[in-house]
Design an enzyme around this catalytic site. Sequence first.
Site, mmCIF file in Angstrom:
data_model
loop_
_atom_site.group_PDB
_atom_site.id
_atom_site.type_symbol
_atom_site.label_atom_id
_atom_site.label_comp_id
_atom_site.label_asym_id
_atom_site.label_seq_id
_atom_site.Cartn_x
_atom_site.Cartn_y
_atom_site.Cartn_z
ATOM 1 N N SER A 6 13.172 68.435 77.227
ATOM 2 C CA SER A 6 13.323 69.788 76.693
ATOM 3 C C SER A 6 13.056 70.835 77.772
ATOM 4 C CB SER A 6 12.351 70.020 75.536
ATOM 5 O OG SER A 6 12.483 69.015 74.552
HETATM 6 N N1 SAH Z 1 9.845 65.273 73.978
HETATM 7 C C1 SAH Z 1 10.811 64.832 74.969
HETATM 8 C C2 SAH Z 1 12.215 65.373 74.760
HETATM 9 C C3 SAH Z 1 12.802 64.827 73.568
HETATM 10 S S1 SAH Z 1 14.562 64.788 73.396
HETATM 11 C C4 SAH Z 1 10.339 65.111 76.370
HETATM 12 O O1 SAH Z 1 9.283 65.729 76.537
HETATM 13 O O2 SAH Z 1 11.009 64.669 77.305
HETATM 14 C C5 SAH Z 1 14.569 64.038 71.784
HETATM 15 C C6 SAH Z 1 14.178 62.576 71.753
HETATM 16 O O3 SAH Z 1 14.088 62.184 70.388
HETATM 17 C C7 SAH Z 1 15.184 61.648 72.416
HETATM 18 O O4 SAH Z 1 14.544 60.854 73.380
HETATM 19 C C8 SAH Z 1 15.703 60.813 71.244
HETATM 20 O O5 SAH Z 1 16.020 59.483 71.625
HETATM 21 C C9 SAH Z 1 14.528 60.861 70.285
HETATM 22 N N2 SAH Z 1 14.836 60.591 68.870
HETATM 23 C C10 SAH Z 1 15.910 60.969 68.152
HETATM 24 N N3 SAH Z 1 15.809 60.537 66.879
HETATM 25 C C11 SAH Z 1 14.636 59.861 66.789
HETATM 26 C C12 SAH Z 1 13.962 59.163 65.730
HETATM 27 N N4 SAH Z 1 14.486 59.048 64.519
HETATM 28 N N5 SAH Z 1 12.778 58.581 66.016
HETATM 29 C C13 SAH Z 1 12.211 58.669 67.247
HETATM 30 N N6 SAH Z 1 12.805 59.322 68.283
HETATM 31 C C14 SAH Z 1 13.998 59.906 68.062
#
Ligand code: SAH
Length: 215
Positions: free
Chosen positions: A64
């Site tokens: 993000s």
């Molecule tokens: N917090 C992260 C950025 C997240 S991007 C950082 O600091 O880098 C969103 C993430 O959510 C992605 O890695 C994606 O694979 C994950 N994601 C999407 N749906 C999800 C779910 N149902 N359960 C767990 N993770 C999920």
Amino acid sequence: MKDTYLHKGLRRKLVDQLHHKGIHDERVLKAMMDVPRHFFLDAAFDRWAYEDKAFPIGHEQTISQPFTVAYMTQLLDVQPRQKVLEVGTGSGYQAAVLARMGARVFTIERQEALYREAKARLEALGYRVRCFYRDGYKGLPEFAPFERILVTAGAREMPEALKQQLAIRGVMVIPVGETSQAMHRLTRISKTEFEDEISGRFKFVPFLGGLEASD
Ligand code: SAH
């Protein structure tokens, strides 16, 4: 990888920018000053780590944008020792920022490769974060209740299981919406009552159901 004076200088500039953009919580700014974001990106993108931009981390996911991390962390108002659940580990950067603020962090990722990489990275850097390879929609019932929950992918609707895993007086920050998301800050008032405050529009990668293999 090293954390050089150059990196620290760039980080200071980024934190100053975040302050100008309205982030006033000193604890958030300090944690973002302390956590080397370039350790969470591929070495080739080292120079981009301190731009206020989202960045690809492979597997069609992004780390993000720093402003988004700061904004959500500020809204979450996390206190030391609190039990915090993050959904969407991604690179592990947000989890590291929460750990740096003294939270006891649990984080869930649904893509196995990202889960493995983030877990190894957080361990190597010495952040005490508990990583899980699961579907985040379901939360972590065996560790509930959580005083704070942070969802870092865009949800179509408020996931009921996560609401139920919130402690009384606990707070969940979650972006909700289809093409773009409104930021919700949900406070649990009692077993059945919640207060929902909405602020800001963002664009997140979608929250997906199930595990990656079942897409
Ligand atoms: N917090 C992260 C950025 C997240 S991007 C950082 O600091 O880098 C969103 C993430 O959510 C992605 O890695 C994606 O694979 C994950 N994601 C999407 N749906 C999800 C779910 N149902 N359960 C767990 N993770 C999920």
